[in-house]
Write an enzyme that holds these catalytic residues in place. Structure first.
Site, short mmCIF file in Angstrom:
data_model
loop_
_atom_site.label_atom_id
_atom_site.label_comp_id
_atom_site.label_asym_id
_atom_site.label_seq_id
_atom_site.Cartn_x
_atom_site.Cartn_y
_atom_site.Cartn_z
CG ASP A 41 -2.12 0.91 1.05
OD1 ASP A 41 -3.25 0.37 0.95
OD2 ASP A 41 -1.97 2.14 0.98
CG ASP A 67 2.77 5.56 -6.08
OD1 ASP A 67 1.74 5.15 -6.66
OD2 ASP A 67 3.21 6.72 -6.25
CB VAL A 68 0.09 0.51 -7.99
CG1 VAL A 68 -0.05 -0.51 -6.87
CG2 VAL A 68 -1.07 1.51 -8.00
CE1 TYR A 161 -12.63 5.18 -10.19
CE2 TYR A 161 -14.80 4.80 -11.16
CZ TYR A 161 -13.83 4.49 -10.22
OH TYR A 161 -14.05 3.48 -9.31
CE LYS A 165 -11.61 1.65 -10.92
NZ LYS A 165 -10.75 0.79 -10.07
CB THR A 196 -14.50 1.23 0.91
OG1 THR A 196 -14.94 2.21 -0.04
CG2 THR A 196 -14.90 -0.16 0.45
#
Length: 257
Positions: A41, A67-68, A161, A165, A196
């Site tokens: 994470d 950090d992806v 966004y 996705k 969440t």
């Protein structure tokens, strides 16, 4: 909910976005099923907290900063799994960000580049390095990516966004086909609205209203993170051995309407 029984003893799971929400709960479920777990994470302190919780319960877990959006960090984090546990069997690529609604005509390219770097390129980088280990193993593996119902339907003012996705689903299907005869299954889940930290932040900011969301859901409730964990573990289990390349809505019936 009661966790279904799986025996992942001797197996290793890697989870991104594991410091909170869906990622954290899925990491817990993997560990309780007997797997060694690497929690990655960008908020390392959160991942460390979950890893300590699991270690204190006698379970095998380690946390790593990741950090992806930075491929080098992804490569390092995945390598931690291989070096600490000796293998990698399962991956849940849950890291992602949401952004406020905006008119595309007003967006700066940096806005698009940032969300793409985390949501789409982050999954690409994660799979790249996870599969570099899994393809060398006789036992293969299973990868579950996290898209959204926004990868199945369009939403006004969420063009950037939604693009990420939708992209995750296409990426998943392509990789699933390539690895289908190599013992590695790759699937993607498409969550609706869940309880969440990300959703609570949107509610607190006034971006969304829980009451309005409930009106759109046939089940008239939002999901809980354990309902995501149960789906991820099932997709990684022998119970889903003939499933690859699937995009599974987990949305209380929203996309069935």
């Amino acid at each position: 909910m009661t966790q279904p029984t799986y025996d992942f003893s001797g197996r290793v799971a890697f989870v991104t976005g594991a410091g909170s929400g869906m990622g954290a709960e899925t990491a817990r479920w993997f560990a309780r099923a007997g797997a060694g777990v690497v929690l990655a994470d960008i908020h390392e302190a959160l991942a460390q907290s979950v890893a300590k919780e699991l270690a204190d319960a006698g379970l095998a877990a380690t946390a790593v900063h990741c950090d992806v959006a930075d491929e080098d960090q992804v490569a390092h984090a995945v390598q931690i799994a291989a070096s600490e546990f000796g293998r990698l069997d399962y991956a849940f690529n849950a890291a992602g960000i949401h952004v406020p609604a905006t008119d595309i005509a007003d967006e700066d390219a940096k806005y698009f580049d940032h969300i793409n770097a985390v949501n789409l390129r982050g999954v690409w980088a994660s799979m790249k390095h996870e599969l570099s280990i899994m393809r060398r193993q006789d036992s293969g593996g299973a990868v579950v990516n996290c898209s959204s119902i926004s990868g199945l339907i369009g939403n006004p003012q969420l063009a950037a966004y939604d693009a990420t996705k939708f992209g995750i689903i296409g990426l998943t299907k392509s990789v699933a086909l390539h690895y289908a005869d190599r013992g590695v299954r790759v699937n993607v889940i498409c969550p609706g609205t869940f309880d969440t930290p990300m959703v609570r932040t949107q509610v607190d900011a006034g971006d969304i209203s829980i009451d309005e969301i409930l009106e759109t859901l046939p089940m008239r409730r939002i999901g809980t993170v354990d309902e995501i964990a149960s789906v991820v573990l099932w997709l990684c289990s022998a119970g889903a051995s003939f499933i690859t390349g699937a995009a599974l809505p987990v949305d209380g019936g929203f996309t069935a309407q």
